[in-house]
Design a protein around this motif. Structure first.
Motif, PDB file in Angstrom:
ATOM      1  N   LYS A   1       7.431 -51.437  14.455  1.00  0.00           N
ATOM      2  CA  LYS A   1       6.980 -51.258  15.641  1.00  0.00           C
ATOM      3  C   LYS A   1       5.305 -51.458  15.496  1.00  0.00           C
ATOM      4  O   LYS A   1       4.668 -51.766  16.440  1.00  0.00           O
ATOM      5  CB  LYS A   1       7.360 -50.112  16.310  1.00  0.00           C
ATOM      6  N   LEU A   2       4.938 -50.781  14.321  1.00  0.00           N
ATOM      7  CA  LEU A   2       3.741 -50.504  14.068  1.00  0.00           C
ATOM      8  C   LEU A   2       3.053 -52.120  13.783  1.00  0.00           C
ATOM      9  O   LEU A   2       1.724 -52.540  14.282  1.00  0.00           O
ATOM     10  CB  LEU A   2       3.327 -49.846  12.709  1.00  0.00           C
TER      11      LEU A   2
ATOM     12  N   GLN B   1       2.317 -43.393   8.322  1.00  0.00           N
ATOM     13  CA  GLN B   1       1.629 -44.592   8.948  1.00  0.00           C
ATOM     14  C   GLN B   1       0.959 -45.251   7.772  1.00  0.00           C
ATOM     15  O   GLN B   1       0.195 -44.658   6.957  1.00  0.00           O
ATOM     16  CB  GLN B   1       0.594 -44.569   9.978  1.00  0.00           C
TER      17      GLN B   1
ATOM     18  N   ARG C   1       6.320 -40.907  16.047  1.00  0.00           N
ATOM     19  CA  ARG C   1       7.619 -40.848  15.801  1.00  0.00           C
ATOM     20  C   ARG C   1       7.991 -39.425  16.608  1.00  0.00           C
ATOM     21  O   ARG C   1       7.160 -38.422  16.782  1.00  0.00           O
ATOM     22  CB  ARG C   1       7.778 -40.399  14.362  1.00  0.00           C
TER      23      ARG C   1
ATOM     24  N   GLN D   1      10.460 -48.394  12.569  1.00  0.00           N
ATOM     25  CA  GLN D   1       9.197 -47.532  12.912  1.00  0.00           C
ATOM     26  C   GLN D   1       7.853 -48.386  12.285  1.00  0.00           C
ATOM     27  O   GLN D   1       6.949 -48.504  13.055  1.00  0.00           O
ATOM     28  CB  GLN D   1       9.098 -46.153  12.357  1.00  0.00           C
TER      29      GLN D   1
ATOM     30  N   VAL E   1       1.525 -45.143  17.768  1.00  0.00           N
ATOM     31  CA  VAL E   1       2.975 -45.413  17.590  1.00  0.00           C
ATOM     32  C   VAL E   1       3.420 -43.822  17.209  1.00  0.00           C
ATOM     33  O   VAL E   1       3.052 -43.621  15.819  1.00  0.00           O
ATOM     34  CB  VAL E   1       3.498 -46.489  16.881  1.00  0.00           C
TER      35      VAL E   1
ATOM     36  N   THR F   1       3.026 -53.862  17.177  1.00  0.00           N
ATOM     37  CA  THR F   1       1.691 -53.467  18.086  1.00  0.00           C
ATOM     38  C   THR F   1       0.535 -54.150  17.536  1.00  0.00           C
ATOM     39  O   THR F   1      -0.271 -54.468  18.466  1.00  0.00           O
ATOM     40  CB  THR F   1       1.800 -51.922  18.085  1.00  0.00           C
TER      41      THR F   1
END
Length: 247
Positions: A227-228, A87, A60, A224, A58, A231
């Motif tokens: 999303k991590l 991250q 940016r 963000q 993922v 996933t």
């Protein structure tokens, strides 16, 4: 499968005698928020990155281009470098990343490490207190020098804690400074850390724009990180429904 972390230089930049500001995601995302603000507002030069297969897929997008999740910036005039990660490092990889980061710090001849992190606020009256942990006895001098509140006893966790542990026998002096946090993405705490860094390193950064932009930046960072997590959850659900075939 053996995982690794490699530090890649985009250009030759001697960091010998530099102070390194480390901003890995931790409590309140203080490290990531503050480090990102510093490199953007002071126009630090992008000089390298950390590469590994442990990073989630993922990425940016900034100015229409993908941005590596773990980057190195430097300011030659100030002799300050910044290591920033956007991250979260998974628990099973924290020891490896900490060890590789400590080896890189020693190999580059960095003389001081200042890790940025957060600690759970016990009361509103202590919101502006900045706490500190040192990697060894010689590093404790930095706590006194900069007027920080030492955490004498307690427990610390995460990648920052392990980096300090790895640097116990290093020539580099290393401390972690921790602001009181109350939110998942705490911009007030990040502003307090930068105020302290202004005193410590003479950055002369105005934190008011950080506070004004807090709400929008908070939404972006939380989205963000979500999303991590999504996933990772999707991958785990897929693997649970589709176990590998054994022949």
């Amino acid at each position: 499968m053996k995982h690794d972390l490699e530090f890649v230089e985009l250009q030759k930049c001697s960091l010998n005698g530099y102070t390194l500001i480390e901003g890995f995601p931790g409590m309140g995302l203080v490290g990531t928020i503050a480090a990102k603000y510093i490199v953007e507002k002071l126009n630090f030069e992008y000089v390298g990155y950390a590469d590994s297969d442990i990073f989630m897929p993922v990425i940016r997008i900034h100015d229409g281009m993908p941005v590596r999740p773990c980057r190195i910036y430097a300011c030659r005039e100030r002799k300050i470098a910044v290591l920033i990660s956007e991250q979260v490092i998974s628990r099973q990889f924290t020891h490896m990343v900490a060890k590789k980061t400590a080896q890189w710090i020693d190999g580059k001849g960095i003389c001081e490490l200042i890790s940025l992190s957060g600690v759970q606020a016990s009361s509103n009256s202590e919101r502006e207190t900045i706490y500190a942990i040192a990697s060894n006895e010689s590093s404790k001098g930095l706590i006194k020098k900069y007027g920080l509140s030492e955490i004498g006893e307690g427990i610390t966790t995460g990648i920052t804690a392990l980096i300090l542990l790895e640097l116990r026998n290093s020539k580099a002096k290393a401390i972690s400074i921790l602001a009181n946090v109350q939110l998942a993405a705490d911009y007030k705490a990040s502003a307090e850390v930068i105020r302290k860094l202004n005193e410590m390193l003479g950055l002369n950064l105005n934190v008011e724009p950080l506070l004004q932009e807090a709400r929008e930046t908070e939404k972006q960072l939380i989205a963000q990180l979500q999303k991590l997590r999504d996933t990772k959850d999707d991958t785990e659900r897929f693997e649970a429904k589709n176990p590998p075939l054994v022949t």
